[in-house]
Design a protein around this motif. Structure first.
Motif, PDB file in Angstrom:
ATOM      1  N   SER A 178      -0.185  -1.521 -11.429  1.00  0.00           N
ATOM      2  CA  SER A 178       1.244  -1.259 -11.546  1.00  0.00           C
ATOM      3  C   SER A 178       1.618   0.204 -11.356  1.00  0.00           C
ATOM      4  O   SER A 178       2.738   0.504 -10.975  1.00  0.00           O
ATOM      5  CB  SER A 178       1.756  -1.733 -12.908  1.00  0.00           C
ATOM      6  OG  SER A 178       1.151  -0.995 -13.948  1.00  0.00           O
ATOM      7  N   VAL A 179       0.723   1.130 -11.598  1.00  0.00           N
ATOM      8  CA  VAL A 179       1.075   2.541 -11.469  1.00  0.00           C
ATOM      9  C   VAL A 179       0.376   3.168 -10.262  1.00  0.00           C
ATOM     10  O   VAL A 179       1.032   3.672  -9.345  1.00  0.00           O
ATOM     11  CB  VAL A 179       0.721   3.323 -12.763  1.00  0.00           C
ATOM     12  CG1 VAL A 179       1.004   4.791 -12.596  1.00  0.00           C
ATOM     13  CG2 VAL A 179       1.472   2.764 -13.948  1.00  0.00           C
ATOM     14  N   VAL A 180      -0.943   3.123 -10.252  1.00  0.00           N
ATOM     15  CA  VAL A 180      -1.713   3.833  -9.225  1.00  0.00           C
ATOM     16  C   VAL A 180      -1.471   3.245  -7.844  1.00  0.00           C
ATOM     17  O   VAL A 180      -1.215   3.984  -6.884  1.00  0.00           O
ATOM     18  CB  VAL A 180      -3.219   3.844  -9.579  1.00  0.00           C
ATOM     19  CG1 VAL A 180      -4.030   4.493  -8.484  1.00  0.00           C
ATOM     20  CG2 VAL A 180      -3.441   4.557 -10.902  1.00  0.00           C
ATOM     21  N   ASP A 181      -1.518   1.933  -7.711  1.00  0.00           N
ATOM     22  CA  ASP A 181      -1.313   1.308  -6.395  1.00  0.00           C
ATOM     23  C   ASP A 181       0.089   1.562  -5.852  1.00  0.00           C
ATOM     24  O   ASP A 181       0.261   1.835  -4.662  1.00  0.00           O
ATOM     25  CB  ASP A 181      -1.575  -0.198  -6.466  1.00  0.00           C
ATOM     26  CG  ASP A 181      -3.048  -0.542  -6.454  1.00  0.00           C
ATOM     27  OD1 ASP A 181      -3.865   0.358  -6.204  1.00  0.00           O
ATOM     28  OD2 ASP A 181      -3.387  -1.713  -6.699  1.00  0.00           O
ATOM     29  N   ILE A 182       1.097   1.484  -6.717  1.00  0.00           N
ATOM     30  CA  ILE A 182       2.476   1.710  -6.259  1.00  0.00           C
ATOM     31  C   ILE A 182       2.653   3.150  -5.801  1.00  0.00           C
ATOM     32  O   ILE A 182       3.245   3.415  -4.745  1.00  0.00           O
ATOM     33  CB  ILE A 182       3.473   1.338  -7.377  1.00  0.00           C
ATOM     34  CG1 ILE A 182       3.478  -0.176  -7.575  1.00  0.00           C
ATOM     35  CG2 ILE A 182       4.869   1.844  -7.051  1.00  0.00           C
ATOM     36  CD1 ILE A 182       4.261  -0.650  -8.773  1.00  0.00           C
ATOM     37  N   LEU A 183       2.139   4.104  -6.571  1.00  0.00           N
ATOM     38  CA  LEU A 183       2.220   5.507  -6.165  1.00  0.00           C
ATOM     39  C   LEU A 183       1.444   5.757  -4.874  1.00  0.00           C
ATOM     40  O   LEU A 183       1.911   6.486  -3.995  1.00  0.00           O
ATOM     41  CB  LEU A 183       1.698   6.408  -7.283  1.00  0.00           C
ATOM     42  CG  LEU A 183       2.580   6.554  -8.516  1.00  0.00           C
ATOM     43  CD1 LEU A 183       1.843   7.331  -9.604  1.00  0.00           C
ATOM     44  CD2 LEU A 183       3.892   7.228  -8.163  1.00  0.00           C
ATOM     45  N   ALA A 184       0.274   5.158  -4.750  1.00  0.00           N
ATOM     46  CA  ALA A 184      -0.534   5.352  -3.539  1.00  0.00           C
ATOM     47  C   ALA A 184       0.177   4.785  -2.316  1.00  0.00           C
ATOM     48  O   ALA A 184       0.179   5.414  -1.245  1.00  0.00           O
ATOM     49  CB  ALA A 184      -1.902   4.702  -3.708  1.00  0.00           C
ATOM     50  N   ARG A 185       0.803   3.620  -2.451  1.00  0.00           N
ATOM     51  CA  ARG A 185       1.540   3.048  -1.313  1.00  0.00           C
ATOM     52  C   ARG A 185       2.722   3.914  -0.915  1.00  0.00           C
ATOM     53  O   ARG A 185       2.992   4.096   0.268  1.00  0.00           O
ATOM     54  CB  ARG A 185       1.995   1.632  -1.631  1.00  0.00           C
ATOM     55  CG  ARG A 185       0.921   0.616  -1.298  1.00  0.00           C
ATOM     56  CD  ARG A 185       1.394  -0.776  -1.515  1.00  0.00           C
ATOM     57  NE  ARG A 185       1.014  -1.062  -2.903  1.00  0.00           N
ATOM     58  CZ  ARG A 185       1.553  -1.951  -3.671  1.00  0.00           C
ATOM     59  NH1 ARG A 185       2.534  -2.691  -3.232  1.00  0.00           N
ATOM     60  NH2 ARG A 185       1.150  -2.138  -4.908  1.00  0.00           N
ATOM     61  N   SER A 186       3.423   4.446  -1.900  1.00  0.00           N
ATOM     62  CA  SER A 186       4.584   5.288  -1.563  1.00  0.00           C
ATOM     63  C   SER A 186       4.143   6.599  -0.894  1.00  0.00           C
ATOM     64  O   SER A 186       4.812   7.085   0.005  1.00  0.00           O
ATOM     65  CB  SER A 186       5.434   5.559  -2.790  1.00  0.00           C
ATOM     66  OG  SER A 186       4.738   6.368  -3.707  1.00  0.00           O
ATOM     67  N   LEU A 187       3.026   7.166  -1.337  1.00  0.00           N
ATOM     68  CA  LEU A 187       2.524   8.378  -0.703  1.00  0.00           C
ATOM     69  C   LEU A 187       1.969   8.100   0.707  1.00  0.00           C
ATOM     70  O   LEU A 187       2.159   8.893   1.626  1.00  0.00           O
ATOM     71  CB  LEU A 187       1.440   9.030  -1.559  1.00  0.00           C
ATOM     72  CG  LEU A 187       1.936   9.734  -2.818  1.00  0.00           C
ATOM     73  CD1 LEU A 187       0.766  10.172  -3.680  1.00  0.00           C
ATOM     74  CD2 LEU A 187       2.814  10.923  -2.479  1.00  0.00           C
ATOM     75  N   ALA A 188       1.289   6.970   0.853  1.00  0.00           N
ATOM     76  CA  ALA A 188       0.734   6.625   2.182  1.00  0.00           C
ATOM     77  C   ALA A 188       1.845   6.306   3.169  1.00  0.00           C
ATOM     78  O   ALA A 188       1.705   6.552   4.365  1.00  0.00           O
ATOM     79  CB  ALA A 188      -0.214   5.440   2.048  1.00  0.00           C
TER      80      ALA A 188
END
Length: 191
Positions: A178-188
């Motif tokens: 819920s936190v790391v994957d969402i942030l990683a997708r937004s940065l990618a």
């Protein structure tokens, strides 16, 4: 096909190396003895970079910061290599990608920390069922106790069964998804 195989190989090797650097830091921070098979493997796999890095990166409050810096650099190199393999035009990129690449590298470090605790909990639970007196059991107990201790205080054993590892595993995976994957997708997406 070769590109995806190379990307898989790079991701695997660099992620394992990141986890080894972070495991060394965590073991030092939690005062886990290195005189066990896990500690010996971690030292053997990380000494090549940690010893030279300590000359340039000082410790901070008895914490070996060089291992954290090396974990971050490893993730940074991984993300740059993946971008290079995908043919990203670094020289003509019109968007400043560095904040995103640095953010993805930091998230890679956070994800590796979560994975270390996840695997330590899984291994700790399995060993407690199979053979709780193995040489690595005290190290696993020392690694997992900072996470399990607060949960065990909030939720005591029910019927003699300790559900705190299950709760900890679920919480770690929730943070990862819920936190790391969402942030990683937004940065990618910004690259």
């Amino acid at each position: 096909m070769i590109q995806s195989a190379t990307q898989f190989l790079l991701t695997t090797v660099f992620s394992l190396l990141t986890m080894m650097f972070l495991l060394r830091f965590i073991m030092q921070a939690f005062k886990v003895s290195f005189y066990n098979p896990i500690g010996q493997i971690v030292i053997a796999l990380t000494d090549f970079a940690v010893k030279p890095a300590r000359r340039f990166i000082p410790s901070w409050k008895k914490n070996d910061v060089s291992t954290l810096v090396l974990a971050f650099i490893t993730q940074l190199l991984l993300h740059l290599a993946i971008l290079g393999l995908s043919g990203f035009p670094f020289a003509v990129a019109d968007v400043p990608i560095w904040p995103n690449v640095l953010g993805l590298s930091l998230l890679g470090v956070v994800r590796a920390v979560l994975d270390i605790f996840f695997y330590a909990l899984i291994l700790h639970v399995i060993l407690s069922w199979v053979n709780p007196h193995m040489l690595i059991a005290p190290a696993l107990h020392s690694l997992t106790q900072p996470i399990l201790g607060p949960i065990q205080r909030l939720m005591p054993a029910l019927g003699g069964i300790d559900f705190s590892p299950l709760v900890a595993i679920i919480l770690l995976q929730m943070i990862n998804v819920s936190v790391v994957d969402i942030l990683a997708r937004s940065l990618a997406f910004g690259i």
